[in-house]
Design an enzyme around this catalytic site. Structure first.
Site, PDB file in Angstrom:
ATOM      1  N   PRO A   1       0.832  -1.207   0.000  1.00 56.88           N
ATOM      2  CA  PRO A   1       0.000   0.000   0.000  1.00 56.88           C
ATOM      3  C   PRO A   1       0.868   1.260   0.000  1.00 56.88           C
ATOM      4  CG  PRO A   1      -0.693  -1.552   1.701  1.00 56.88           C
ATOM      5  CD  PRO A   1       0.609  -2.059   1.162  1.00 56.88           C
TER       6      PRO A   1
ATOM      7  N   LEU B   1       5.674   1.777   4.242  1.00 57.70           N
ATOM      8  CA  LEU B   1       6.076   0.378   4.029  1.00 57.70           C
ATOM      9  C   LEU B   1       7.062   0.240   2.855  1.00 57.70           C
ATOM     10  CD1 LEU B   1       2.616  -1.366   4.656  1.00 57.70           C
ATOM     11  CD2 LEU B   1       4.555  -1.189   6.225  1.00 57.70           C
ATOM     12  N   GLY B   2       7.642   1.363   2.448  1.00 54.38           N
ATOM     13  CA  GLY B   2       8.723   1.311   1.451  1.00 54.38           C
ATOM     14  C   GLY B   2       8.248   1.124   0.022  1.00 54.38           C
ATOM     15  N   SER B   3       7.033   1.567  -0.307  1.00 55.09           N
ATOM     16  CA  SER B   3       6.530   1.308  -1.666  1.00 55.09           C
ATOM     17  C   SER B   3       7.383   2.011  -2.723  1.00 55.09           C
ATOM     18  CB  SER B   3       5.055   1.696  -1.800  1.00 55.09           C
ATOM     19  OG  SER B   3       4.904   3.079  -1.612  1.00 55.09           O
ATOM     20  N   SER B   4       7.850   3.236  -2.461  1.00 56.13           N
ATOM     21  CA  SER B   4       8.626   3.940  -3.496  1.00 56.13           C
ATOM     22  C   SER B   4      10.026   3.337  -3.626  1.00 56.13           C
ATOM     23  CB  SER B   4       8.703   5.434  -3.204  1.00 56.13           C
ATOM     24  OG  SER B   4       9.385   5.655  -1.990  1.00 56.13           O
ATOM     25  N   ALA B   5      10.633   2.957  -2.508  1.00 53.25           N
ATOM     26  CA  ALA B   5      11.970   2.347  -2.591  1.00 53.25           C
ATOM     27  C   ALA B   5      11.885   0.989  -3.285  1.00 53.25           C
ATOM     28  CB  ALA B   5      12.573   2.200  -1.200  1.00 53.25           C
ATOM     29  N   ALA B   6      10.817   0.230  -3.017  1.00 56.98           N
ATOM     30  CA  ALA B   6      10.657  -1.076  -3.675  1.00 56.98           C
ATOM     31  C   ALA B   6      10.440  -0.876  -5.173  1.00 56.98           C
ATOM     32  CB  ALA B   6       9.501  -1.848  -3.050  1.00 56.98           C
TER      33      ALA B   6
ATOM     34  N   ASP C   1      15.599   2.857   3.596  1.00 52.89           N
ATOM     35  CA  ASP C   1      14.584   2.106   2.839  1.00 52.89           C
ATOM     36  C   ASP C   1      15.206   1.332   1.667  1.00 52.89           C
ATOM     37  OD1 ASP C   1      12.802   3.329   4.530  1.00 52.89           O
ATOM     38  OD2 ASP C   1      11.424   3.968   2.957  1.00 52.89           O
TER      39      ASP C   1
ATOM     40  N   GLY D   1       2.218   5.114   0.496  1.00 49.73           N
ATOM     41  CA  GLY D   1       2.104   6.191   1.490  1.00 49.73           C
ATOM     42  C   GLY D   1       1.847   5.705   2.897  1.00 49.73           C
TER      43      GLY D   1
HETATM   44  O1  PMV Z   1       9.257   6.733   3.708  1.00 49.86           O
HETATM   45  P1  PMV Z   1       8.927   6.071   5.029  1.00 49.86           P
HETATM   46  O2  PMV Z   1       7.577   6.423   5.540  1.00 49.86           O
HETATM   47  O3  PMV Z   1       9.204   4.620   5.002  1.00 49.86           O
HETATM   48  O4  PMV Z   1       9.953   6.706   6.129  1.00 49.86           O
HETATM   49  C1  PMV Z   1      11.331   6.508   6.041  1.00 49.86           C
HETATM   50  C2  PMV Z   1      11.987   6.673   7.355  1.00 49.86           C
HETATM   51  C3  PMV Z   1      12.342   8.105   7.796  1.00 49.86           C
HETATM   52  O5  PMV Z   1      13.300   7.911   8.834  1.00 49.86           O
HETATM   53  C4  PMV Z   1      11.132   8.824   8.366  1.00 49.86           C
HETATM   54  C5  PMV Z   1      12.943   8.949   6.684  1.00 49.86           C
HETATM   55  C6  PMV Z   1      14.352   8.543   6.252  1.00 49.86           C
HETATM   56  O6  PMV Z   1      14.814   9.107   5.259  1.00 49.86           O
HETATM   57  O7  PMV Z   1      14.972   7.710   6.918  1.00 49.86           O
END
Ligand code: PMV
Length: 328
Positions: free
Chosen positions: A113, A118-123, A164, A115
């Site tokens: 899901p 849970l790392g959706s953009s990095a994945a 992430d 936003g």
């Molecule tokens: O993008 P999120 O919601 O998984 O948050 C990442 C973790 C933070 O520590 C809030 C930001 C970061 O750059 O580490």
């Protein structure tokens, strides 16, 4: 297919498949931006991508999205269809790889899901990179995947700590500490399998916004925030030891403590607190928000079976699922 397979299979293909998992943060989000250590693990759900030559003659690359909080086609066209951030990510892909990626169509299916921390953009970033290299039959090391993924993550999150895309490109459970120019990353081997129930509230307003707002609050009370970040550093250090010794009750207590600090940092919400309380009342060893907060997800650690808590979240109207960190 795991990413090792996808990265090592050579030879160009008509179609190439890639995968990257989502992630949870067990301790240290936000503090990690200021140099505190953090602990993160991959989820057992993620983003799948099929890469092939584009069928249409429109200027690409084309991303066919499903499950990214958007369903439809995205092109790197500033005025085109789809969320601006996805269009900018495609533009960055062209800058990174050159015109050859303009011939490609990337069919994305995400089970993470968007936003929710849970790392959706990095994945998505890691899966796109793996898929492109695989399509062109090129070997790419995890280090290079991580480097390219950081360039894409900057489009999504501005100046991320890097936790992430690092855990997502390496897989498993990691200790992560940002250094001045690099990061210290160590694998953690849990002595016991760790089961989690994940409960989802609505999407957060964005990691970049949450990090910026916290920076502005911290600038008004620098000394106090330094104490909080030092406390979170100690939590991460004690949690690392507890995980390797299989002391899950201690891990849970440390998660609860970390949640207290996250509340003090004003990144929790009444709904996230409600899910943490619900999980603890149902017997969780500990519960906390994961990621940027201000919405998003709660993770609850349980001794063995996460189902009662997953069901309790669902019964209260929250999307929920189970995930686990395996022993290695
Ligand atoms: O993008 P999120 O919601 O998984 O948050 C990442 C973790 C933070 O520590 C809030 C930001 C970061 O750059 O580490």
């Amino acid at each position: 297919m795991n990413h090792e397979q996808s990265e090592n299979l050579g030879g160009g293909a008509d179609i190439a498949f890639s995968y990257a998992p989502g992630k949870i943060i067990l301790a240290g989000e936000h503090a990690v931006v200021y140099g505190s250590p953090a602990i993160a693990a991959t989820l057992d759900r993620g983003v799948r991508i099929a890469v092939q030559l584009r069928k249409s003659d429109q200027k690409g690359p084309v991303l066919k999205a499903s499950g990214l909080g958007f369903v439809g086609h995205v092109r790197p066209d500033p005025d085109g269809e789809g969320p601006e951030v996805l269009r900018k990510a495609l533009t960055r892909l062209v800058e990174l790889y050159g015109d050859r990626v303009c011939e490609l169509e990337l069919m994305v299916d995400s089970a993470i899901p968007a936003g929710r921390g849970l790392g959706s953009s990095a994945a998505l970033s890691v899966a796109m990179i793996r898929g492109i290299h695989r399509f062109f039959g090129e070997y790419v090391s995890s280090e290079v995947v991580a480097e390219l993924a950081l360039a894409l993550e900057k489009v999504f999150h501005g100046n991320p700590s890097g936790i992430d895309h690092t855990v997502i490109s390496q897989g498993g459970l990691i200790w992560y500490k940002k250094e001045s120019t690099d990061a210290c990353v160590c694998k953690i081997s849990p002595k016991r399998v760790m089961h989690f129930a994940v409960g989802l509230t609505g999407p957060h307003a964005g990691t970049k916004q949450a990090v910026q707002a916290l920076r502005s609050r911290a600038s008004r009370h620098e000394g106090l925030y330094q104490h909080i970040f030092a406390g979170i550093s100690q939590i991460a250090a004690e949690m690392r030891l507890a995980i390797t010794e299989g002391k899950l009750a201690a891990v849970g207590e440390l998660m609860n403590l970390n949640q207290g600090y996250l509340n003090a940092l004003a990144v929790s919400t009444p709904e996230l607190e409600k899910l943490c309380t619900m999980a603890r009342d149902k017997g969780a060893l500990g519960a906390k928000l994961t990621g940027a907060g201000g919405g998003g997800a709660v993770i609850a650690l349980v001794d063995d079976d996460p189902k009662p808590i997953v069901d309790a979240f669902a019964k209260a109207g929250y999307l929920s699922f189970a995930t686990k960190c395996e022993t290695e």
